[in-house]
Scaffold this motif. Sequence first.
Motif, PDB file in Angstrom:
ATOM      1  N   HIS A 150       0.866  -1.112   0.048  1.00  0.00           N
ATOM      2  CA  HIS A 150       0.107  -0.167  -0.118  1.00  0.00           C
ATOM      3  C   HIS A 150       0.892   1.196   0.031  1.00  0.00           C
ATOM      4  O   HIS A 150       1.355   1.858   1.115  1.00  0.00           O
ATOM      5  CB  HIS A 150      -0.865  -0.076   1.232  1.00  0.00           C
ATOM      6  CG  HIS A 150      -1.861  -1.076   1.237  1.00  0.00           C
ATOM      7  ND1 HIS A 150      -2.892  -1.323   0.699  1.00  0.00           N
ATOM      8  CD2 HIS A 150      -1.594  -2.395   1.926  1.00  0.00           C
ATOM      9  CE1 HIS A 150      -3.704  -2.324   0.983  1.00  0.00           C
ATOM     10  NE2 HIS A 150      -2.874  -3.011   1.831  1.00  0.00           N
ATOM     11  N   HIS A 151       1.301   1.786  -1.250  1.00  0.00           N
ATOM     12  CA  HIS A 151       2.338   2.658  -1.097  1.00  0.00           C
ATOM     13  C   HIS A 151       1.999   3.512  -2.471  1.00  0.00           C
ATOM     14  O   HIS A 151       0.917   3.529  -3.325  1.00  0.00           O
ATOM     15  CB  HIS A 151       3.519   2.355  -0.899  1.00  0.00           C
ATOM     16  CG  HIS A 151       4.599   3.548  -0.396  1.00  0.00           C
ATOM     17  ND1 HIS A 151       4.360   3.896   0.852  1.00  0.00           N
ATOM     18  CD2 HIS A 151       5.870   4.129  -0.918  1.00  0.00           C
ATOM     19  CE1 HIS A 151       5.321   4.640   1.014  1.00  0.00           C
ATOM     20  NE2 HIS A 151       6.054   4.691  -0.123  1.00  0.00           N
ATOM     21  N   TRP A 152       2.968   4.201  -3.107  1.00  0.00           N
ATOM     22  CA  TRP A 152       3.327   4.800  -4.322  1.00  0.00           C
ATOM     23  C   TRP A 152       4.643   5.033  -4.676  1.00  0.00           C
ATOM     24  O   TRP A 152       5.481   4.451  -4.070  1.00  0.00           O
ATOM     25  CB  TRP A 152       2.299   6.256  -4.135  1.00  0.00           C
ATOM     26  CG  TRP A 152       3.028   7.051  -3.341  1.00  0.00           C
ATOM     27  CD1 TRP A 152       3.191   6.751  -1.820  1.00  0.00           C
ATOM     28  CD2 TRP A 152       3.304   8.462  -3.532  1.00  0.00           C
ATOM     29  NE1 TRP A 152       3.719   8.029  -1.072  1.00  0.00           N
ATOM     30  CE2 TRP A 152       3.976   8.975  -2.368  1.00  0.00           C
ATOM     31  CE3 TRP A 152       3.397   9.249  -4.552  1.00  0.00           C
ATOM     32  CZ2 TRP A 152       4.516  10.311  -2.186  1.00  0.00           C
ATOM     33  CZ3 TRP A 152       3.920  10.666  -4.697  1.00  0.00           C
ATOM     34  CH2 TRP A 152       4.483  11.200  -3.215  1.00  0.00           C
TER      35      TRP A 152
ATOM     36  N   THR B 272       5.106   0.561   3.358  1.00  0.00           N
ATOM     37  CA  THR B 272       3.698   0.345   2.932  1.00  0.00           C
ATOM     38  C   THR B 272       2.813   0.811   4.099  1.00  0.00           C
ATOM     39  O   THR B 272       3.335   0.943   5.464  1.00  0.00           O
ATOM     40  CB  THR B 272       3.668  -1.405   2.729  1.00  0.00           C
ATOM     41  OG1 THR B 272       2.321  -1.661   2.537  1.00  0.00           O
ATOM     42  CG2 THR B 272       4.074  -1.901   4.012  1.00  0.00           C
ATOM     43  N   GLY B 273       1.583   1.178   3.696  1.00  0.00           N
ATOM     44  CA  GLY B 273       0.545   1.260   4.852  1.00  0.00           C
ATOM     45  C   GLY B 273       0.089   0.101   5.190  1.00  0.00           C
ATOM     46  O   GLY B 273       0.389  -1.114   4.442  1.00  0.00           O
ATOM     47  N   TYR B 274      -1.107   0.055   6.172  1.00  0.00           N
ATOM     48  CA  TYR B 274      -1.757  -1.357   6.501  1.00  0.00           C
ATOM     49  C   TYR B 274      -2.883  -1.639   5.388  1.00  0.00           C
ATOM     50  O   TYR B 274      -3.595  -0.349   5.266  1.00  0.00           O
ATOM     51  CB  TYR B 274      -1.916  -1.192   7.885  1.00  0.00           C
ATOM     52  CG  TYR B 274      -2.677  -2.598   8.064  1.00  0.00           C
ATOM     53  CD1 TYR B 274      -2.204  -3.746   8.393  1.00  0.00           C
ATOM     54  CD2 TYR B 274      -4.179  -2.372   8.422  1.00  0.00           C
ATOM     55  CE1 TYR B 274      -2.862  -4.752   8.958  1.00  0.00           C
ATOM     56  CE2 TYR B 274      -4.887  -3.536   8.877  1.00  0.00           C
ATOM     57  CZ  TYR B 274      -4.105  -4.681   9.073  1.00  0.00           C
ATOM     58  OH  TYR B 274      -4.806  -5.911   9.256  1.00  0.00           O
ATOM     59  N   GLY B 275      -3.261  -2.651   5.138  1.00  0.00           N
ATOM     60  CA  GLY B 275      -4.504  -2.925   4.271  1.00  0.00           C
ATOM     61  C   GLY B 275      -4.340  -4.418   4.196  1.00  0.00           C
ATOM     62  O   GLY B 275      -3.981  -5.399   4.411  1.00  0.00           O
TER      63      GLY B 275
ATOM     64  N   THR C 202       2.983   2.052   7.935  1.00  0.00           N
ATOM     65  CA  THR C 202       2.371   1.496   9.032  1.00  0.00           C
ATOM     66  C   THR C 202       2.763   1.950  10.322  1.00  0.00           C
ATOM     67  O   THR C 202       3.987   2.476  10.176  1.00  0.00           O
ATOM     68  CB  THR C 202       2.802  -0.148   9.070  1.00  0.00           C
ATOM     69  OG1 THR C 202       3.952  -0.264   8.621  1.00  0.00           O
ATOM     70  CG2 THR C 202       1.880  -0.768   7.998  1.00  0.00           C
ATOM     71  N   ASP C 203       2.196   2.172  11.357  1.00  0.00           N
ATOM     72  CA  ASP C 203       2.596   2.425  12.767  1.00  0.00           C
ATOM     73  C   ASP C 203       2.948   1.286  13.141  1.00  0.00           C
ATOM     74  O   ASP C 203       2.911   0.074  12.759  1.00  0.00           O
ATOM     75  CB  ASP C 203       1.662   3.465  13.400  1.00  0.00           C
ATOM     76  CG  ASP C 203       0.278   2.845  13.922  1.00  0.00           C
ATOM     77  OD1 ASP C 203       0.220   1.468  13.711  1.00  0.00           O
ATOM     78  OD2 ASP C 203      -0.794   3.386  13.960  1.00  0.00           O
ATOM     79  N   PRO C 204       3.461   1.273  14.445  1.00  0.00           N
ATOM     80  CA  PRO C 204       3.898  -0.149  15.160  1.00  0.00           C
ATOM     81  C   PRO C 204       2.799  -1.017  15.583  1.00  0.00           C
ATOM     82  O   PRO C 204       2.941  -2.040  15.184  1.00  0.00           O
ATOM     83  CB  PRO C 204       4.460   0.636  16.520  1.00  0.00           C
ATOM     84  CG  PRO C 204       4.921   1.997  16.084  1.00  0.00           C
ATOM     85  CD  PRO C 204       4.067   2.205  15.331  1.00  0.00           C
TER      86      PRO C 204
END
Length: 342
Positions: free
Chosen positions: A204-206, A238-241, A275-277
Motif C-alpha cells: 500500500h504505497h506509491w 507500505t501502509g496497512y491494508g 504502518t505505525d507499530p
Amino acid sequence: MPETVPPSHPLVEPHPLAEPRPLGEPRTWPRDFTDRLTAPLPGVRALARIAREGKLRPAAETLRQIQQLPFEPGPMPEAGPTTVALTWAGHASWVIRIGGLTVLTDPVWSRKILGTPARVTPVGVRWEDLPPVDAIVISHNHYDHLDAPTLKRLPRDVPLLLPAGLAPWARRRGFTQVTDLDWWEAVELAGPAGPVRIDFVPAHHWSKRTLTDTCRSLWGGWVLTAPDGRRIHFAGDTGYGHWFEEIGRRYRDIDLALLPIGAYDPRWMLRPVHTDPEEAVRACQDLGARCLAPMHWSTFLLSAEPPLEPLHRIRAAWAATGRPRSDLWDLPVGASRVLAER
C-alpha cells in the motif's frame, strides 16, 4: 488466554505461485500504475494543511532521544549454503544471506538523501565489510529506498530486481542484469544449495522521483524463499491494508516479516502509506509470519513522532499479543540474527 501463535489462514487451496520469469527479460508496461493505488494521494488541501501545521519533524524537545537510538554494529555471522541470516544496515536496508547468496534490500549507504535531514545513526555495516553481493531488490523509487550513489558503488553486472517500469532507470545507469516485475511475479537465482526464489508482492504505497513521474513505476515488497522453504517477507514501504492477508494466503509459512514501523505522524496524512507499530504487528499476524523484524525507523527522521517512540510502541503492541518475546527481532542498527531451521 492470549494467542501465542500467529492466526492460521482459512483452509482454502492456496493460489498457485507463478512460474519464475527469465532474468533480464525486456518488458513493456502501462504508462502509469495509478490504478494500483489503494488510497488517493494527498491533494492541494492536504499539502496546505501540513504547511500550516508545520508538523513534519519531531519536536525539538524530543531530539535528545537521538543519542539513545540503538546502534550496535558487529561482525556478520558466518553464512554457509544452508544459513538464513540477516543484518540490519539501517532504514529498509538489510543484508540477507540466504541459500548461499547475499541479497541487499533497498540499499542506502549515503549519509544524506534528497529532501531529508542527514541520517541520525551511521550505516550499520561498513561497505568494505560486505560479502560479494549476488542481487539487489528495490521496493520502489523514493529516494530513501532507491539511492543512486549507493548503487553506483556496485558492479554494473550485479542482478537488480525492480518494480515494473523501473528497469529503464537502471539501464540508463549502465546496469546490465536488470529485471522488473509485476505483483505476484517471480525469478529464481541459482545458489550453491539450490535455487532461491524471489517474488514481488503488493504493498500500500506509491512512487515518485521527479515532478513528472508520479506512479510511473510500481511499488511493492518481496518474498525470498530459501531452497529448504524458509521464507522472509520484506515489505519495503507500505501502509496497512488487505494485501497482507492475501500475501499470507499465497505464501504459506512465512518465517520472518521485515515490516516498517516509523514515519507515521501525522496519522491523518501518512496512514495510507506508512504502518505505525501497532499496524505492523497486525500485518505480521495477517501474514501468518512467525517472527517480526521492525525497520524504517531510527535512521532518517522523516516525520513528526519522537525518535524512540516506534520502538516503545512496537514492544508494547507485541507484548499485548502474548506471542513469544523472542519472536520480535527488534534489532539495533548493525546487529544480526540467524533464522533457525524448521
